[in-house]
Write an enzyme that holds these catalytic residues in place. Structure first.
Site, PDB file in Angstrom:
ATOM      1  N   HIS A   1       0.845  -1.208   0.000  1.00 23.36           N
ATOM      2  CA  HIS A   1       0.000   0.000   0.000  1.00 23.36           C
ATOM      3  C   HIS A   1       0.879   1.256   0.000  1.00 23.36           C
ATOM      4  O   HIS A   1       0.625   2.213  -0.729  1.00 23.36           O
ATOM      5  CB  HIS A   1      -0.882   0.060   1.269  1.00 23.36           C
ATOM      6  CG  HIS A   1      -1.964  -0.967   1.351  1.00 23.36           C
ATOM      7  ND1 HIS A   1      -2.144  -1.763   2.460  1.00 23.36           N
ATOM      8  CD2 HIS A   1      -2.936  -1.325   0.477  1.00 23.36           C
ATOM      9  CE1 HIS A   1      -3.191  -2.561   2.265  1.00 23.36           C
ATOM     10  NE2 HIS A   1      -3.686  -2.320   1.075  1.00 23.36           N
TER      11      HIS A   1
ATOM     12  N   ARG B   1      -2.083  -6.060  -8.115  1.00 27.09           N
ATOM     13  CA  ARG B   1      -0.931  -6.936  -7.849  1.00 27.09           C
ATOM     14  C   ARG B   1      -0.757  -7.964  -8.947  1.00 27.09           C
ATOM     15  O   ARG B   1       0.351  -8.257  -9.368  1.00 27.09           O
ATOM     16  CB  ARG B   1      -1.126  -7.681  -6.521  1.00 27.09           C
ATOM     17  CG  ARG B   1      -0.864  -6.833  -5.313  1.00 27.09           C
ATOM     18  CD  ARG B   1      -1.351  -7.521  -4.083  1.00 27.09           C
ATOM     19  NE  ARG B   1      -2.783  -7.809  -4.201  1.00 27.09           N
ATOM     20  CZ  ARG B   1      -3.576  -8.100  -3.189  1.00 27.09           C
ATOM     21  NH1 ARG B   1      -3.089  -8.187  -1.990  1.00 27.09           N
ATOM     22  NH2 ARG B   1      -4.855  -8.321  -3.380  1.00 27.09           N
TER      23      ARG B   1
ATOM     24  N   LYS C   1     -17.545  -6.483   7.830  1.00 23.27           N
ATOM     25  CA  LYS C   1     -16.310  -7.242   8.073  1.00 23.27           C
ATOM     26  C   LYS C   1     -15.909  -7.110   9.541  1.00 23.27           C
ATOM     27  O   LYS C   1     -16.236  -6.122  10.183  1.00 23.27           O
ATOM     28  CB  LYS C   1     -15.174  -6.678   7.216  1.00 23.27           C
ATOM     29  CG  LYS C   1     -15.206  -7.119   5.769  1.00 23.27           C
ATOM     30  CD  LYS C   1     -13.900  -6.709   5.089  1.00 23.27           C
ATOM     31  CE  LYS C   1     -13.915  -6.973   3.602  1.00 23.27           C
ATOM     32  NZ  LYS C   1     -12.720  -6.436   2.934  1.00 23.27           N
TER      33      LYS C   1
ATOM     34  N   SER D   1      -2.847  -7.646   3.199  1.00 17.02           N
ATOM     35  CA  SER D   1      -3.118  -7.487   4.636  1.00 17.02           C
ATOM     36  C   SER D   1      -3.478  -8.836   5.251  1.00 17.02           C
ATOM     37  O   SER D   1      -3.076  -9.146   6.383  1.00 17.02           O
ATOM     38  CB  SER D   1      -4.277  -6.497   4.852  1.00 17.02           C
ATOM     39  OG  SER D   1      -3.942  -5.242   4.353  1.00 17.02           O
TER      40      SER D   1
HETATM   41  O1  PNS Z   1      -9.056  -2.805   0.499  1.00 18.16           O
HETATM   42  P1  PNS Z   1     -10.346  -3.317  -0.109  1.00 18.16           P
HETATM   43  O2  PNS Z   1     -11.162  -4.059   0.923  1.00 18.16           O
HETATM   44  O3  PNS Z   1     -10.099  -4.121  -1.361  1.00 18.16           O
HETATM   45  O4  PNS Z   1     -11.189  -2.011  -0.542  1.00 18.16           O
HETATM   46  C1  PNS Z   1     -12.493  -2.119  -1.093  1.00 18.16           C
HETATM   47  C2  PNS Z   1     -13.137  -0.729  -1.224  1.00 18.16           C
HETATM   48  C3  PNS Z   1     -13.079   0.023   0.083  1.00 18.16           C
HETATM   49  C4  PNS Z   1     -12.437   0.067  -2.300  1.00 18.16           C
HETATM   50  C5  PNS Z   1     -14.624  -0.929  -1.683  1.00 18.16           C
HETATM   51  O5  PNS Z   1     -15.206  -1.942  -0.916  1.00 18.16           O
HETATM   52  C6  PNS Z   1     -15.446   0.346  -1.535  1.00 18.16           C
HETATM   53  O6  PNS Z   1     -15.205   1.339  -2.172  1.00 18.16           O
HETATM   54  N1  PNS Z   1     -16.456   0.284  -0.646  1.00 18.16           N
HETATM   55  C7  PNS Z   1     -17.322   1.398  -0.348  1.00 18.16           C
HETATM   56  C8  PNS Z   1     -18.762   1.078  -0.742  1.00 18.16           C
HETATM   57  C9  PNS Z   1     -18.968   1.312  -2.230  1.00 18.16           C
HETATM   58  O7  PNS Z   1     -18.756   2.394  -2.752  1.00 18.16           O
HETATM   59  N2  PNS Z   1     -19.442   0.265  -2.943  1.00 18.16           N
HETATM   60  C10 PNS Z   1     -19.699   0.366  -4.378  1.00 18.16           C
HETATM   61  C11 PNS Z   1     -18.517  -0.139  -5.197  1.00 18.16           C
HETATM   62  S1  PNS Z   1     -18.147  -1.835  -4.826  1.00 18.16           S
END
Ligand code: PNS
Length: 159
Positions: free
Chosen positions: A17, A90, A41, A128
């Site tokens: 990150h 990645r 989560k 992570s």
């Molecule tokens: O580190 P991660 O868990 O892969 O991140 C995922 C993240 C935070 C980018 C995604 O879950 C997100 O943007 N969530 C907020 C809710 C949202 O906007 N959902 C619509 C798109 S999936």
């Protein structure tokens, strides 16, 4: 002024990150790192701890801000006047999921583009989840996380 958001769970922030943060901070005038508050989560670290770890490890970058958000990313990006969402890729296995999120976000907010940074090769295997797994058994994660995060993991797992 170009403003980008870098959203994620960051449970915890890894060296992978940090690599994306350092490289994308050079591209945009301002980079807002946004920790998702996700009630679905069960994270290892609290949102406050995650924000604290990112702040500590990015304090050398003066155009980086760290905060948390809940709800939709597109709404948060609008509030921040950001028109780019940064994500790291990645491997090809990340691509399908990332493409879907990028397309959904673009449908929800035409102003928001997603820009992908390819993870540097030395962090290609770092996540992570893997870091938590290794640290929970007392394994060495010093190559995978910043030193401050390594300390936080040791405290969390009582090592
Ligand atoms: O580190 P991660 O868990 O892969 O991140 C995922 C993240 C935070 C980018 C995604 O879950 C997100 O943007 N969530 C907020 C809710 C949202 O906007 N959902 C619509 C798109 S999936």
């Amino acid at each position: 002024m170009s403003i980008a958001v870098y959203p994620g769970s960051f449970d915890p922030v890894t060296a992978g990150h940090l690599d994306i943060i350092e490289r994308s901070a050079k591209v945009f005038n301002k980079l807002v790192i946004a920790v998702l508050v996700n009630s679905a989560k069960t994270p290892l670290f609290t949102t406050e701890e995650k924000v604290d770890m990112i702040r500590e490890t990015t304090k050398h970058l003066n155009n980086v801000e760290v905060t948390s958000f809940s709800g939709l990313l597109v709404d948060f990006a609008r509030e921040q006047n950001a028109n780019v969402s940064v994500r790291g890729l990645r491997a090809v296995t990340d691509f399908e999921y990332e493409l879907q999120i990028a397309q959904i976000n673009s449908k929800l907010n035409k102003q928001l583009d997603t820009m992908f940074f390819t993870t540097s090769i030395e962090y290609a295997y770092v996540s992570s989840t893997i870091v938590k797994e290794i640290a929970s058994y007392g394994g060495d994660v010093s190559d995978m996380v910043p030193p401050y995060v390594e300390e936080c993991l040791k405290k969390k797992f009582g090592k």
